[in-house]
Design a protein around this motif. Structure first.
Motif, PDB file in Angstrom:
ATOM      1  N   TYR A  76       0.826  -1.203   0.000  1.00 25.37           N
ATOM      2  CA  TYR A  76       0.000   0.000   0.000  1.00 25.37           C
ATOM      3  C   TYR A  76       0.864   1.258   0.000  1.00 25.37           C
ATOM      4  O   TYR A  76       1.892   1.308   0.679  1.00 25.37           O
ATOM      5  CB  TYR A  76      -0.898   0.024   1.249  1.00 25.37           C
ATOM      6  N   ALA A  77       0.425   2.258  -0.762  1.00 29.35           N
ATOM      7  CA  ALA A  77       1.031   3.588  -0.712  1.00 29.35           C
ATOM      8  C   ALA A  77       0.242   4.370   0.322  1.00 29.35           C
ATOM      9  O   ALA A  77      -0.970   4.555   0.193  1.00 29.35           O
ATOM     10  CB  ALA A  77       0.959   4.274  -2.073  1.00 29.35           C
ATOM     11  N   VAL A  78       0.925   4.800   1.375  1.00 31.70           N
ATOM     12  CA  VAL A  78       0.282   5.472   2.506  1.00 31.70           C
ATOM     13  C   VAL A  78       0.719   6.933   2.517  1.00 31.70           C
ATOM     14  O   VAL A  78       1.915   7.225   2.464  1.00 31.70           O
ATOM     15  CB  VAL A  78       0.678   4.777   3.834  1.00 31.70           C
ATOM     16  N   THR A  79      -0.259   7.822   2.553  1.00 30.09           N
ATOM     17  CA  THR A  79       0.001   9.259   2.568  1.00 30.09           C
ATOM     18  C   THR A  79      -0.391   9.806   3.931  1.00 30.09           C
ATOM     19  O   THR A  79      -1.495   9.582   4.392  1.00 30.09           O
ATOM     20  CB  THR A  79      -0.826   9.962   1.468  1.00 30.09           C
ATOM     21  N   SER A  80       0.515  10.521   4.579  1.00 27.62           N
ATOM     22  CA  SER A  80       0.225  10.959   5.943  1.00 27.62           C
ATOM     23  C   SER A  80       0.102  12.459   6.114  1.00 27.62           C
ATOM     24  O   SER A  80      -0.346  12.902   7.153  1.00 27.62           O
ATOM     25  CB  SER A  80       1.307  10.461   6.894  1.00 27.62           C
ATOM     26  N   ASP A  81       0.496  13.251   5.150  1.00 24.15           N
ATOM     27  CA  ASP A  81       0.590  14.695   5.332  1.00 24.15           C
ATOM     28  C   ASP A  81      -0.793  15.345   5.449  1.00 24.15           C
ATOM     29  O   ASP A  81      -1.492  15.504   4.462  1.00 24.15           O
ATOM     30  CB  ASP A  81       1.354  15.321   4.174  1.00 24.15           C
ATOM     31  N   PRO A  82      -1.212  15.728   6.658  1.00 26.57           N
ATOM     32  CA  PRO A  82      -2.546  16.311   6.847  1.00 26.57           C
ATOM     33  C   PRO A  82      -2.667  17.746   6.324  1.00 26.57           C
ATOM     34  O   PRO A  82      -3.754  18.265   6.213  1.00 26.57           O
ATOM     35  CB  PRO A  82      -2.746  16.266   8.357  1.00 26.57           C
ATOM     36  N   SER A  83      -1.571  18.395   5.987  1.00 26.45           N
ATOM     37  CA  SER A  83      -1.653  19.770   5.485  1.00 26.45           C
ATOM     38  C   SER A  83      -2.296  19.817   4.106  1.00 26.45           C
ATOM     39  O   SER A  83      -2.673  20.875   3.631  1.00 26.45           O
ATOM     40  CB  SER A  83      -0.269  20.419   5.442  1.00 26.45           C
ATOM     41  N   TYR A  84      -2.453  18.666   3.471  1.00 28.70           N
ATOM     42  CA  TYR A  84      -3.055  18.610   2.145  1.00 28.70           C
ATOM     43  C   TYR A  84      -4.486  18.103   2.197  1.00 28.70           C
ATOM     44  O   TYR A  84      -4.985  17.577   1.222  1.00 28.70           O
ATOM     45  CB  TYR A  84      -2.224  17.713   1.232  1.00 28.70           C
ATOM     46  N   TRP A  85      -5.139  18.253   3.367  1.00 33.14           N
ATOM     47  CA  TRP A  85      -6.491  17.739   3.503  1.00 33.14           C
ATOM     48  C   TRP A  85      -7.415  18.418   2.513  1.00 33.14           C
ATOM     49  O   TRP A  85      -7.505  19.632   2.474  1.00 33.14           O
ATOM     50  CB  TRP A  85      -7.013  17.975   4.921  1.00 33.14           C
ATOM     51  N   THR A  86      -8.101  17.658   1.709  1.00 34.33           N
ATOM     52  CA  THR A  86      -8.953  18.212   0.666  1.00 34.33           C
ATOM     53  C   THR A  86      -9.918  17.155   0.157  1.00 34.33           C
ATOM     54  O   THR A  86      -9.722  15.966   0.380  1.00 34.33           O
ATOM     55  CB  THR A  86      -8.088  18.738  -0.502  1.00 34.33           C
ATOM     56  N   ASP A  87     -10.918  17.577  -0.558  1.00 33.89           N
ATOM     57  CA  ASP A  87     -11.831  16.644  -1.199  1.00 33.89           C
ATOM     58  C   ASP A  87     -11.201  15.973  -2.413  1.00 33.89           C
ATOM     59  O   ASP A  87     -11.768  15.062  -2.984  1.00 33.89           O
ATOM     60  CB  ASP A  87     -13.120  17.353  -1.625  1.00 33.89           C
ATOM     61  N   TYR A  88     -10.043  16.457  -2.812  1.00 33.99           N
ATOM     62  CA  TYR A  88      -9.371  15.914  -3.987  1.00 33.99           C
ATOM     63  C   TYR A  88      -8.242  14.977  -3.589  1.00 33.99           C
ATOM     64  O   TYR A  88      -7.221  14.899  -4.234  1.00 33.99           O
ATOM     65  CB  TYR A  88      -8.825  17.051  -4.854  1.00 33.99           C
ATOM     66  N   ARG A  89      -8.428  14.219  -2.532  1.00 36.18           N
ATOM     67  CA  ARG A  89      -7.332  13.424  -1.981  1.00 36.18           C
ATOM     68  C   ARG A  89      -6.783  12.406  -2.975  1.00 36.18           C
ATOM     69  O   ARG A  89      -5.599  12.153  -2.981  1.00 36.18           O
ATOM     70  CB  ARG A  89      -7.718  12.794  -0.656  1.00 36.18           C
ATOM     71  N   GLU A  90      -7.616  11.835  -3.850  1.00 43.05           N
ATOM     72  CA  GLU A  90      -7.086  10.867  -4.816  1.00 43.05           C
ATOM     73  C   GLU A  90      -6.101  11.541  -5.760  1.00 43.05           C
ATOM     74  O   GLU A  90      -5.055  11.008  -6.067  1.00 43.05           O
ATOM     75  CB  GLU A  90      -8.207  10.216  -5.623  1.00 43.05           C
ATOM     76  N   MET A  91      -6.461  12.736  -6.238  1.00 41.80           N
ATOM     77  CA  MET A  91      -5.575  13.474  -7.133  1.00 41.80           C
ATOM     78  C   MET A  91      -4.304  13.904  -6.424  1.00 41.80           C
ATOM     79  O   MET A  91      -3.216  13.799  -6.962  1.00 41.80           O
ATOM     80  CB  MET A  91      -6.284  14.732  -7.650  1.00 41.80           C
TER      81      MET A  91
END
Length: 184
Positions: A76-91
């Protein structure tokens, strides 16, 4: 909207509906998300955190991450950076630091890379990955270590293993391929 859970082939609930989203079970694991009411976005809504569960609903990777995608079975590719919280998380998942995890919840890399692709297997049958490291591309072994038999490329490209050769396609819009021996 309601919450999601899992039923077996007979329609019996096997995992209670606890999840904001629930992915398809693949090889005994599924990516799910949960609302975290202790972390609110700018609008006061709970943040959605992703994790991976097994067929009994036990956490393989806890719901503590911004986004998770399956690279290939059990990775799995796991992304942790919460500063990028958005509705466009897949992109955006490809534009924020990621780590490679296995299905046991073990982090195989630090959050150093921006994209992972499963490109095939080594002659020993182990997974081989390409990963973007800034503008460069590195090749990673199944344990997350950098493959010392393959060079780091100064650009990111599509790659795949074909027998004992890695085929590199520099630009997805042209048909130029570069061929590179994997094992010497």
């Amino acid at each position: 909207m309601g919450l999601y859970g899992y039923k077996d082939a007979q329609g019996q609930t096997v995992i209670e509906p606890l999840y904001e989203t629930a992915g398809v079970m693949s090889d005994g694991a599924a990516i799910v998300s949960m609302a975290d009411t202790t972390k609110l976005d700018e609008g006061g809504n709970p943040k959605i955190l992703y994790g991976v569960i097994d067929t009994k609903g036990q956490w393989l990777i806890p719901a503590a991450y911004f986004y998770i995608t399956e690279v290939t079975d059990g990775y799995y590719a796991v992304t942790s950076d919460p500063s990028y919280w958005t509705d466009y998380r897949e992109m955006l998942a490809d534009w924020v630091p990621q780590a490679l995890y296995d299905r046991t919840g073990k982090a195989l890399t630090d959050f150093l890379y921006y994209h992972f692709d499963a490109i095939g297997e080594t002659p020993e049958g182990k997974a081989l990955f390409s990963a973007a490291e800034g503008q460069r591309m590195v090749f990673l072994n199944a344990d997350g270590s950098v493959n010392s038999q393959l060079p780091t490329l100064p650009y990111y490209a599509q790659a795949k293993v074909n027998g004992d050769v890695v085929i590199i396609k520099k630009d997805q819009y042209d048909n130029q391929n570069a061929y590179m021996d994997v094992y010497t």
